[in-house]
Design a protein around this motif. Structure first.
Motif, PDB file in Angstrom:
ATOM      1  N   ARG A  33      44.748  37.337  52.078  1.00  0.00           N
ATOM      2  CA  ARG A  33      43.458  37.580  52.760  1.00  0.00           C
ATOM      3  C   ARG A  33      43.659  38.304  54.080  1.00  0.00           C
ATOM      4  NH1 ARG A  33      41.949  31.637  51.121  1.00  0.00           N
ATOM      5  NH2 ARG A  33      40.901  32.057  49.147  1.00  0.00           N
ATOM      6  N   PRO A  39      42.949  41.540  44.748  1.00  0.00           N
ATOM      7  CA  PRO A  39      42.546  40.346  43.997  1.00  0.00           C
ATOM      8  C   PRO A  39      43.717  39.513  43.458  1.00  0.00           C
ATOM      9  CG  PRO A  39      41.169  42.196  43.392  1.00  0.00           C
ATOM     10  CD  PRO A  39      42.262  42.744  44.282  1.00  0.00           C
ATOM     11  N   THR A  42      44.451  37.178  46.264  1.00  0.00           N
ATOM     12  CA  THR A  42      43.364  36.497  46.991  1.00  0.00           C
ATOM     13  C   THR A  42      42.334  35.784  46.127  1.00  0.00           C
ATOM     14  OG1 THR A  42      42.024  38.506  47.004  1.00  0.00           O
ATOM     15  CG2 THR A  42      43.496  38.171  48.892  1.00  0.00           C
ATOM     16  N   ASP A  43      42.317  36.068  44.832  1.00  0.00           N
ATOM     17  CA  ASP A  43      41.264  35.548  43.962  1.00  0.00           C
ATOM     18  C   ASP A  43      41.904  35.005  42.685  1.00  0.00           C
ATOM     19  OD1 ASP A  43      39.257  35.349  41.942  1.00  0.00           O
ATOM     20  OD2 ASP A  43      38.030  36.855  42.963  1.00  0.00           O
TER      21      ASP A  43
END
Length: 156
Positions: A33, A39, A42-43
């Protein structure tokens, strides 16, 4: 009196074992982040659908972990002046939450200079618990030679 590793204590082929670091999901998400907001870093849901099949650490996060291990195990006890160059940074395999990474630094070459310093070429690696090299770095640092009358210790 503090004992210091100076350039002349190093020999090509010497390997410093750096210890290990366990990588948490929270660390991967935080670094991603802050510094590498892709992604896959972070996801968790997006990462699960990626070619990696799950969350992975940024390569720069992994390199920072190696740097920390090098500083703690070697540079904190050495007459290192500064980093000079990273000639190669290879991210060879993904780092996942829960991985325990083991570090090593090999001295490749020492080039003494006329100004009381030496350029030290080294190769650093991080290996996961399966024995896979996940990161390899080759670079140069500038080191001091021992001053006249200074104490020193041999390389590990």
């Amino acid at each position: 009196m503090r004992t210091v590793i100076y350039a002349e204590n190093l020999r090509p082929g010497t390997v410093f074992e750096l210890g290990s670091a366990k990588i948490s999901k929270e660390e991967i998400l935080d670094f991603g982040r802050r510094f590498d907001p892709l992604p896959m870093h972070t996801d968790e849901d997006a990462a699960a659908g990626s070619r990696f099949g799950g969350l992975i650490a940024s390569g720069f996060h992994t390199a920072a972990i190696l740097q920390r291990l090098v500083v703690d195990a070697v540079f904190a006890h050495a007459a290192v002046i500064a980093g000079r160059e990273i000639s190669s940074l290879r991210m060879r395999a993904p780092v996942r939450p829960g991985d325990v990474l083991h570090g090593a630094m090999e001295i490749v070459e020492i080039r003494p200079r006329d100004d009381g310093t030496a350029v030290v070429l080294s190769r650093g690696t991080l290996t996961n618990g399966s024995g896979t090299v996940v990161l390899e770095v080759r670079g140069e640092t500038l080191w001091e030679h021992r001053p006249a009358g200074g104490s020193a210790v041999g390389a590990a």
